[in-house]
Design a protein around this motif. Sequence first.
Motif, PDB file in Angstrom:
ATOM      1  N   LEU A  45      48.130 -31.653 -32.404  1.00  0.00           N
ATOM      2  CA  LEU A  45      49.092 -32.753 -32.433  1.00  0.00           C
ATOM      3  C   LEU A  45      48.268 -33.991 -32.774  1.00  0.00           C
ATOM      4  O   LEU A  45      47.328 -34.325 -32.057  1.00  0.00           O
ATOM      5  N   VAL A  46      48.609 -34.639 -33.882  1.00  0.00           N
ATOM      6  CA  VAL A  46      47.716 -35.658 -34.444  1.00  0.00           C
ATOM      7  C   VAL A  46      48.425 -37.002 -34.543  1.00  0.00           C
ATOM      8  O   VAL A  46      49.582 -37.069 -34.942  1.00  0.00           O
ATOM      9  N   SER A  47      47.742 -38.054 -34.148  1.00  0.00           N
ATOM     10  CA  SER A  47      48.237 -39.391 -34.493  1.00  0.00           C
ATOM     11  C   SER A  47      47.062 -40.256 -34.908  1.00  0.00           C
ATOM     12  O   SER A  47      45.904 -39.946 -34.637  1.00  0.00           O
ATOM     13  N   SER A  48      47.367 -41.362 -35.557  1.00  0.00           N
ATOM     14  CA  SER A  48      46.308 -42.312 -35.881  1.00  0.00           C
ATOM     15  C   SER A  48      45.945 -43.075 -34.611  1.00  0.00           C
ATOM     16  O   SER A  48      46.587 -42.935 -33.574  1.00  0.00           O
ATOM     17  N   GLY A  49      44.911 -43.877 -34.686  1.00  0.00           N
ATOM     18  CA  GLY A  49      44.462 -44.652 -33.536  1.00  0.00           C
ATOM     19  C   GLY A  49      43.933 -43.743 -32.447  1.00  0.00           C
ATOM     20  O   GLY A  49      43.354 -42.692 -32.718  1.00  0.00           O
ATOM     21  N   ASP A  50      44.125 -44.135 -31.199  1.00  0.00           N
ATOM     22  CA  ASP A  50      43.796 -43.297 -30.049  1.00  0.00           C
ATOM     23  C   ASP A  50      45.095 -42.688 -29.561  1.00  0.00           C
ATOM     24  O   ASP A  50      45.995 -43.410 -29.114  1.00  0.00           O
ATOM     25  N   ILE A  51      45.205 -41.377 -29.620  1.00  0.00           N
ATOM     26  CA  ILE A  51      46.461 -40.699 -29.272  1.00  0.00           C
ATOM     27  C   ILE A  51      46.793 -40.858 -27.795  1.00  0.00           C
ATOM     28  O   ILE A  51      47.917 -40.630 -27.360  1.00  0.00           O
ATOM     29  N   GLY A  52      45.817 -41.332 -27.015  1.00  0.00           N
ATOM     30  CA  GLY A  52      46.059 -41.597 -25.595  1.00  0.00           C
ATOM     31  C   GLY A  52      46.581 -42.992 -25.314  1.00  0.00           C
ATOM     32  O   GLY A  52      46.937 -43.312 -24.186  1.00  0.00           O
TER      33      GLY A  52
END
Lengths: 260, 260
Positions: free
Chosen positions: B77-84
């Motif tokens: 599961l991928v997002s840009s930035g920090d996914i947290g």
Amino acid sequence: MTKLFVVGTGPGDAELVAPKARAAIKASTDLVAYGLYLDLLGDVCDGKVHHDLPLGEEINRARLALDLAAARKTTALVSSGDIGIYAMATLVFELLDRQLEGQETHPEWLDVEIDVIPGISAMQAGASRVGALLGHDFCTVSLSDLLTPWETIEQRIHCAGKGDFVISFYNPVSKKRDWQLNAARDILLQFRPASTPVLLGRQLTREDESITITTLGELDAKDVDMFTLVSVGNSESRHIVNGTKEWVYTPRGYKKKLSN
Amino acid sequence: MTKLFVVGTGPGDAELVAPKARAAIKASTDLVAYGLYLDLLGDVCDGKVHHDLPLGEEINRARLALDLAAARKTTALVSSGDIGIYAMATLVFELLDRQLEGQETHPEWLDVEIDVIPGISAMQAGASRVGALLGHDFCTVSLSDLLTPWETIEQRIHCAGKGDFVISFYNPVSKKRDWQLNAARDILLQFRPASTPVLLGRQLTREDESITITTLGELDAKDVDMFTLVSVGNSESRHIVNGTKEWVYTPRGYKKKLSN
């Protein structure tokens, strides 16, 4: 060209060092850093001139980096974590500022091309190791009263508590400072329950990493040293246990429902 | 084994993607992400099954990722930035929490091994591009009132102002929300001068990056879109100009002197 890279290398795990940080170190002839940081980086530091200075010599370390770069040695000023967060980057610009204001005698610094490369900070490493503690609004507070009066820090913790921010404490204790963390805890207990989850992350992502999930009520400076990140959840943060695995996360908002 | 990687890929520059993030994507057969994020990553995504869902379908994206992993497809599961940080990681744990509480009917989710990999967040990219804006205590505030009531957000901005935190606003505006940023500015003007430096960082570290340094007094939502990070300095932050180059930094403390 006179070039200074200002480089953060992340929490410790070599696999969390950005390629851009590694390339900057590779492109440099001179490194200004604590030896420990460079050990974690491995081969890329081989053959570089390594300038070390004792802990506490931060401003001289920044001066040295600017001096080397101004002398046309491509230089990397290196720290772990994000060098822009409670670290050396701001000292470089403080020195430039002083030169521009005529308070220093190093006009050659003004010719140095500066490239700041961010890294993953301890709070991010800690949050990821236990789940998603930084899932909603958060803040950082340094408990070091070396350059900020304790009254200012105290007021800030009060505001962070009232604003219900997730809070990460940097510099939570030192050899000479041991009471501030408990004072901070007592302020926060005015605003959030004693059951609020707290992360103690020591030597995060390194070989001797240790992670403890405790509560605000149980938080005690005696369990914390200068290698420990302390992150306190907000009033909605949840500690969940799935078999042998524990997680802490902070929901995205306050409505407690799963809508989009 | 059923494995879910929850991966942040940083602000956009491929050179700021941690090797650990890249390795997690490489090890996966299935990727759940917006297409745009994957385009920035290049070849490493080739040959993977790519699951996309429209913007706004965040919770279904997290469900899909857990479902795929539970079906023994190694998934990222991928997002840009920090996914947290204001991103998908917290939704995964919210779903696990609901399952543990008996509010979902997916016991198979509890067998999924989850590995969260942090990334460099927009505020860090922005701070590094202009110098060292995050050199002292800082906070983040999301201006989205979708899940947090505006009164809570308003109170939080008030606290951030009173505490003199450097403040990064995430989700500063959207198509449907345009007045909150100016309201936030007006609150902060009660606590810090109109001359306080403000960074507007649009599409940070990407090809079409634009960076504007303005002041709190001049900050206006009309100059900001949903791809813009807005970071407001604290009362001590400095905007310095060295020839054609501008920098913003926040000093380490409040004593205004260069001691260690």
